[in-house]
Design an enzyme around this catalytic site. Sequence first.
Site, short mmCIF file in Angstrom:
data_model
loop_
_atom_site.label_atom_id
_atom_site.label_comp_id
_atom_site.label_asym_id
_atom_site.label_seq_id
_atom_site.Cartn_x
_atom_site.Cartn_y
_atom_site.Cartn_z
CE LYS A 145 -0.96 6.88 -6.11
NZ LYS A 145 0.47 6.96 -5.93
CG HIS A 177 0.66 2.97 -9.02
ND1 HIS A 177 1.54 2.72 -7.97
CD2 HIS A 177 0.91 2.00 -9.93
CE1 HIS A 177 2.25 1.63 -8.25
NE2 HIS A 177 1.88 1.17 -9.42
CG HIS A 234 3.42 4.67 0.97
ND1 HIS A 234 2.15 4.37 0.55
CD2 HIS A 234 4.17 4.81 -0.15
CE1 HIS A 234 2.13 4.32 -0.77
NE2 HIS A 234 3.34 4.60 -1.23
CG HIS A 258 5.97 5.63 -7.96
ND1 HIS A 258 5.22 5.21 -9.02
CD2 HIS A 258 5.23 5.39 -6.86
CE1 HIS A 258 4.07 4.73 -8.57
NE2 HIS A 258 4.06 4.83 -7.26
CG ASP A 317 6.76 4.79 -3.50
OD1 ASP A 317 5.82 4.76 -2.69
OD2 ASP A 317 6.93 3.92 -4.38
CG HIS A 327 4.67 8.86 -3.71
ND1 HIS A 327 3.94 8.49 -4.82
CD2 HIS A 327 4.64 7.77 -2.91
CE1 HIS A 327 3.51 7.26 -4.69
NE2 HIS A 327 3.93 6.79 -3.53
C1 NCD Z 1 3.76 1.08 -1.91
C2 NCD Z 1 3.24 0.61 -0.55
O1 NCD Z 1 3.85 -0.28 0.05
O2 NCD Z 1 2.23 1.14 -0.07
N1 NCD Z 1 4.70 0.12 -2.39
C3 NCD Z 1 5.65 0.34 -3.32
O3 NCD Z 1 6.32 -0.61 -3.72
N2 NCD Z 1 5.89 1.54 -3.79
C4 NCD Z 1 2.61 1.30 -2.83
C5 NCD Z 1 3.00 2.11 -4.06
O4 NCD Z 1 3.32 3.28 -3.97
O5 NCD Z 1 2.95 1.55 -5.16
ZN ZN Z 2 3.88 4.80 -3.13
#
Ligand code: NCD
Ligand code: ZN
Length: 344
Positions: free
Chosen positions: A99, A136, A15, A174, A247, A13
């Site tokens: 997702k 999520h 970003h 998460h 995450d 996971h």
């Molecule tokens: C994530 C993001 O910034 O894209 N933020 C987070 O707090 N985890 C989005 C997510 O995974 O919920």
């Molecule tokens: Zn995330």
Amino acid sequence: MSTLTLRRPDDWHLHLRDGAMLKAVLPETSRHFARAIIMPNLVPPVVTGAEAAAYRDRILAALPEGADFEPLMTLYLTEDTDPADVRAAHESGLIKAVKLYPAGATTNSASGVKDFDLVRGTLETMAEIGLPLCVHGEVTDPAVDIFDREKVFIDQVLAPLREATPGLRVVMEHITTRDGVAYVRAGGPDLAATITTHHLVINRNNLLVGGIRPHYYCLPVAKREIHRLALRSAATSGESCFFLGTDSAPHVDAAKETGCGCAGCFTATNTLSILAEVFEQEDALDRLEAFASLNGPGFYGLPPNEARITLQKGEPVDYPAKIESGDGPVTVFDPGFPLHWRVS
Ligand code: NCD
Ligand code: ZN
């Protein structure tokens, strides 16, 4: 034990964002990780197979010279998602998951799902082809307290959804509560959970006591200590249903240190050092490989990586407090304790 050799880990996971931020954060992951499930919550989101293919190309183009890293792409489920497009993207090998964001649950989730009846066709196709749904797991009802949103989601959304869609493979992303741990543990072979690095380290006191710490604010928000302890015991248990999804979610400092700060902790840079420290504290270094390198591929039906990394224990590791991106500095997660394990 002062050295530890593991199969190269994967991040289930992650970003990576796009543009200048992608360029800045990608090396922080590709340095240590062989593969990562790439979150599709760009603006606009990655909804179609064609959009995922284009995003994959941008990621590959941003990789540092000589890096050995495979982005595992996902599609962002919307009420307009076409099941045939999902099927084709899966059959071509492009995507490894879809997702689900409940609309409004987190950063860039406005296009997420409000009416689950409208995604039924896609979920049934996914169950048929064995394509996992990454969830999520928080309700967005304003009447539900933010600290209860994961548990309420399990009871009111996830359990009925799984019951209505036999065979659907689900990753609860998460997880942050002992309720999440218990639900996943009892969920059988089609259910798993990712656990982040930061939720093994911080509880809500770290976020809120002695001043508000914007760099500890993420979603799902860190919970009370009993939940952190449940996550630590799950992650270090070796059980195949729990694996690493950092995450790691970069936001520039200006977007975090402000009157209405964004959610997300940026942990890519020091995740492995933190995990080794946590697993050592739990007397479970021998189970770090299961969590970071074996259980994820097992669930996703992929082979574990053949390459190995070695961690060495020594003097406290130096890591940057911030990394620079073309959009501004991004603060690296501070676990609040020294890190003694470095990737050699
Ligand atoms: C994530 C993001 O910034 O894209 N933020 C987070 O707090 N985890 C989005 C997510 O995974 O919920
Ligand atoms: Zn995330």
